[in-house]
Design an enzyme around this catalytic site. Sequence first.
Site, mmCIF file in Angstrom:
data_model
loop_
_atom_site.group_PDB
_atom_site.id
_atom_site.type_symbol
_atom_site.label_atom_id
_atom_site.label_comp_id
_atom_site.label_asym_id
_atom_site.label_seq_id
_atom_site.Cartn_x
_atom_site.Cartn_y
_atom_site.Cartn_z
ATOM 1 C CE1 TYR A 18 35.523 33.535 42.554
ATOM 2 C CE2 TYR A 18 37.734 32.619 42.814
ATOM 3 C CZ TYR A 18 36.476 32.878 43.321
ATOM 4 O OH TYR A 18 36.164 32.479 44.607
ATOM 5 C CB SER B 194 40.015 33.058 45.884
ATOM 6 O OG SER B 194 40.540 31.887 45.284
#
Length: 244
Positions: A153, A140
């Site tokens: 995350y 990401s």
Amino acid sequence: MTHVSRTALVTGASGGIGTAIVERLAADGFGLAIHYAGNRDRAEQVADLARRHDVPTVVVGADVADEAAVAAMFDEVEEALGGLDVLVHTAGVMKLSPLADLDLDELDAMHRTNVRGTFVVNREAARRVRRGGAIVNFSSSVVRLALPTYAAYAATKGAVDAMTMILAKELRGRDVTVNAVAPGPTATPLFLEGKPQEAVDSLAAMAPLERLGRPEDIAETVAHLAGPARWTNGQVLYVNGGIA
């Protein structure tokens, strides 16, 4: 049924990006294994999109963090498709919270799916993907952007980056590439859900191209890594329209 020379397993294929990847690889002539964790009906709908391209298609289920279930899934894929050339591992979960407030159960759940799950699936792929194949993980852009509330995350995706770069070196001599794709803000139903229009507009404005990514943008990069990109290896590709 069209004869195919290359096959791919796409985990997390029911998501917006996963679905776009399935459609693109099917259009490119790949035989497809479509993985789901909980919703087989949705996976079957995605499989129908692949079958429109007249390619062999199978739906497989597994908890990506369960090594026995993952090994059984790879067995099923190899039996149905005759072997495996490409793994695209999009399966993951995301919970957002300031670090100081994060429920540690949510941290553990993200770690189980995003870190252990990637490790388990990559371990099986490293043993089975054929010569000339590719492993494509999903990271990401928040690893580099360091946005508030994304600490847990982003930490799991930083682990994915490390695994990707190291596995690429460990597969020396196998002619198998290992890379990760790190999308930025992408207009999937899950991403857009619950966000006020001002927030969406603000995220869209981050990129010099002044729009959100589309699932098809991400699928294009995956298709390149799955096919012609034989000299791209051990990399994390930030596919985000130029967000610094």
